[in-house]
Design an enzyme around this catalytic site. Sequence first.
Site, mmCIF file in Angstrom:
data_model
loop_
_atom_site.group_PDB
_atom_site.id
_atom_site.type_symbol
_atom_site.label_atom_id
_atom_site.label_comp_id
_atom_site.label_asym_id
_atom_site.label_seq_id
_atom_site.Cartn_x
_atom_site.Cartn_y
_atom_site.Cartn_z
ATOM 1 N N ASP A 193 -2.889 14.067 -88.813
ATOM 2 C CA ASP A 193 -1.544 14.608 -89.431
ATOM 3 C C ASP A 193 -0.530 13.508 -89.799
ATOM 4 O O ASP A 193 -0.134 13.601 -90.702
ATOM 5 C CB ASP A 193 -0.823 15.693 -88.793
ATOM 6 C CG ASP A 193 -1.628 17.077 -88.816
ATOM 7 O OD1 ASP A 193 -2.898 17.109 -89.142
ATOM 8 O OD2 ASP A 193 -0.779 17.877 -88.499
ATOM 9 N N GLU A 217 2.127 19.940 -94.306
ATOM 10 C CA GLU A 217 3.226 19.796 -93.941
ATOM 11 C C GLU A 217 4.258 19.184 -94.616
ATOM 12 O O GLU A 217 3.971 18.074 -95.380
ATOM 13 C CB GLU A 217 3.087 18.978 -92.437
ATOM 14 C CG GLU A 217 2.131 20.043 -91.507
ATOM 15 C CD GLU A 217 2.095 19.209 -90.259
ATOM 16 O OE1 GLU A 217 1.540 19.880 -89.337
ATOM 17 O OE2 GLU A 217 2.324 17.852 -90.096
ATOM 18 N N SER A 246 5.786 19.723 -89.694
ATOM 19 C CA SER A 246 5.045 19.028 -88.465
ATOM 20 C C SER A 246 5.949 19.532 -87.341
ATOM 21 O O SER A 246 7.321 19.800 -87.414
ATOM 22 C CB SER A 246 5.463 17.554 -88.897
ATOM 23 O OG SER A 246 5.238 16.877 -87.471
#
Length: 559
Positions: free
Chosen positions: A83, A447, A473
């Site tokens: 991520d 995100e 996030s």
Amino acid sequence: MNLNKYSKVLTQDDSLPASQAMIIGSGVPYEDLSKPFIGVGSTGFDGNPCNMHLTSLSALQKKSVQDTKKMVGLLFNTIGVSDGITNGNDGMRYSLPSREIIADSIETIAGAHFYDGILFTAGCDKNMPGAIMAMARLNRPSIMVYGGTINGGHYQGEKLNIVSAFEAYGKKINGKISEEDFREVIKNSCPGPGACGGMYTANTMATAIEAMGMSLPYSSSAPARSQEKKNECATIGDFIYRLLEKDIKPSDIITPASVHNALRIITILGGSTNAALHMIAIARTMGVPLDLNMIQKVTDTTPLLADMKPSGKYLMEDLFAIGGVPAILKFLLKEGMIDGNCLTVTGRTLGENIEGLPGLPGEQDLLRPVSNPIKKEGHIQVLYGNIAKQGAVAKITGHEGETFEGQAICFDSEKDANEGIRDGKVKPGHVVVIRYVGPKGGPGMPEMLKPTSAIIGAGLGNSVALITDGRFSGGTHGFVVGHITPEAMEGGEIALIEDGDTIFIDAKTNQLLVRVSEEVLAERKKQWKKPAYRVKSGYLWKYIQNVRDASTGCLTDRD
């Protein structure tokens, strides 16, 4: 008692000599064919701090399994997506969908090869829920091992983490830090292996899974490079064997009570809004009822007590230093906030696990007493209104206030929003609307950490709100609302907002409204035309065809 009740399908059937020959050819002695087979997997891969060390942790676990002389350990791997690396670019479209690949692939190898039990080591955000979803589907003795948190970085006396790097961009483009300082923050934010250090999604889900009973005590808080993490892996063979002996399965552990325990600790510690997606997905996969309204009920009765990043000051390594998650659980049990009778992967109850462990030290300010909370109710708030008819999820810690009203400035992609923030189009009093970034619109519900970090870095964190049909996030902070359902791509009312509309957000009455009449919205709806999907082939196209909305956890089953 036969502990090889799955693997014996391959190893004890005289009509499958080729299967047995292949297994022997892979290095399993003929004499061991009657032993239980344990799949020892991970999402280990190079190029991401969260995952770079997981293969070595799996090797320790395989050795532990083999050292018992009672089982066969078999290593396997599946994918992961970073991520931190993919935030703010098109790679993030694969992040949430990777959860399904992880779950599918663990189920596939364990199902196809008839493993009797599963040990799985997970690192980055979607790894943990993906692993637990697979374990729930298989319903065989299983333990999840968390790869552990990263240690904090340092520069000029400031403690750094991955969000420091994101926010440095906003500071740079607004002239608040020099080019040299920007470069040094980047160089020092991630000093080695481990998942992002605050109470972001990885640590949130690891903590929830330990509280739920699916990992060993301290698994979620022992740092990646600690001796305690190595010890956990080196002793895990005895624990998985105990589960086999007692035939303790995920369905014995993941129950309404243990899910409630997980939601409690998420709320106490100020965990990520992504937990709403993942906990619903895990619970529903296991057949445990859970929806947004049930999450809100936990929020209404649970205070926010932990002063942890992103909105607070402490990292996961600081929590470990004061006793880790077991000390928090001990505190919660004493306060009557969790159920200590829930079974865990140790073969004992949660209460029995923590009974002999140390509690929180007398002098610490990471976790406040219930009598003096950061916020009297939880930070995860479920909002409804004329632009969120099926719900939205906000993260309101109290630092940013509980209501916001401002004028909409609309962007139909994250890229457009980032450029608008960079170019100074976003002003104090604006509600930034980022849409067409939901599960189908993104696709993959990316995100929005880059725009929220840019807003914070630009000094607008206290004067701007942001709403989206995407998600955030765990590192996001500020006045933000995500998971707006229905999403814009499905004709949700967020698609109908226009620049200058007044947006009202109220985390006290749980409302999210555009102050436009129903007649005007109905007329805009008539004029709305669905845009083309952003992809037309490959895995993301398959995901678009199968994913359900955020209010039901973005599962891809179609029941």
